[in-house]
Design a protein around this motif. Structure first.
Motif, PDB file in Angstrom:
ATOM      1  N   GLU A   1       0.159  62.966  65.632  1.00 14.31           N
ATOM      2  CA  GLU A   1       1.034  63.224  66.776  1.00 14.31           C
ATOM      3  C   GLU A   1       0.478  62.650  68.076  1.00 14.31           C
ATOM      4  O   GLU A   1       1.174  62.630  69.087  1.00 14.31           O
TER       5      GLU A   1
ATOM      6  N   SER B   1       6.976  54.941  69.596  1.00 12.97           N
ATOM      7  CA  SER B   1       7.142  55.751  68.387  1.00 12.97           C
ATOM      8  C   SER B   1       5.856  56.519  68.129  1.00 12.97           C
ATOM      9  O   SER B   1       4.777  55.935  68.125  1.00 12.97           O
TER      10      SER B   1
ATOM     11  N   SER C   1       3.626  60.549  63.807  1.00 11.11           N
ATOM     12  CA  SER C   1       3.966  61.787  63.088  1.00 11.11           C
ATOM     13  C   SER C   1       5.476  61.987  62.961  1.00 11.11           C
ATOM     14  O   SER C   1       5.929  62.786  62.146  1.00 11.11           O
ATOM     15  N   GLU C   2       6.259  61.249  63.763  1.00 10.46           N
ATOM     16  CA  GLU C   2       7.723  61.397  63.730  1.00 10.46           C
ATOM     17  C   GLU C   2       8.401  60.350  62.845  1.00 10.46           C
ATOM     18  O   GLU C   2       9.611  60.381  62.672  1.00 10.46           O
TER      19      GLU C   2
END
Length: 142
Positions: free
Chosen positions: A4, A46, A49-50
């Motif tokens: 993250e 970006s 973790s997403e």
């Protein structure tokens, strides 16, 4: 440090670690050379973790894919991201056999392998999202 805090910034090579937020964006440090840059909100950013990879049944988080690559390579580097399209696709099929070949492009596979090698080369080996959440909980308890 979990995924993250690791960023991919469009138009900028490599990966970055988010350091601090500012009024108009944030400060990030390059994982490759350690240089700090200021990133404003107009950049397309970006958070690793997403990101998820399409399979025929679900979307698999990037962290899980990177963990599978780490297990396959025993913590070492993967094949070169400059390998041929066929080699990249064969390698990725070994790591994630059910990936959706129609929606995951060779350029995506190339980028994932490049990110994996970059993270491993720079000592980042923990790709699980859970451990980062557990560490946060432990810190709060202390």
């Amino acid at each position: 440090m979990g995924l993250e805090k690791i960023l991919a910034i469009s138009g900028k090579p490599g990966l970055y670690e988010m350091n601090a937020q500012t009024r108009g964006g944030f400060i990030a440090t390059s994982i490759v050379d350690g240089k700090k840059i200021s990133v404003n909100l107009r950049h397309n950013v970006s958070v690793l973790s997403e990101i998820a990879i399409y399979t025929y049944t679900e979307e698999v988080p990037l962290g899980e894919v990177l963990q599978k690559m780490k297990e396959k390579e025993d913590g070492g580097e993967a094949i070169d991201h400059k390998s041929s399209k066929a080699q990249l696709e064969d390698y990725f099929a070994e790591v994630l056999p059910e990936y959706d070949v129609d929606r995951v492009y060779a350029s995506d596979i190339k980028k994932i392998i490049q990110w994996y090698n970059l993270l491993i080369k720079n000592g980042f080996t923990d790709f699980s999202k859970e451990s980062a959440a557990e560490n946060k909980t432990k810190d709060e308890e202390e």
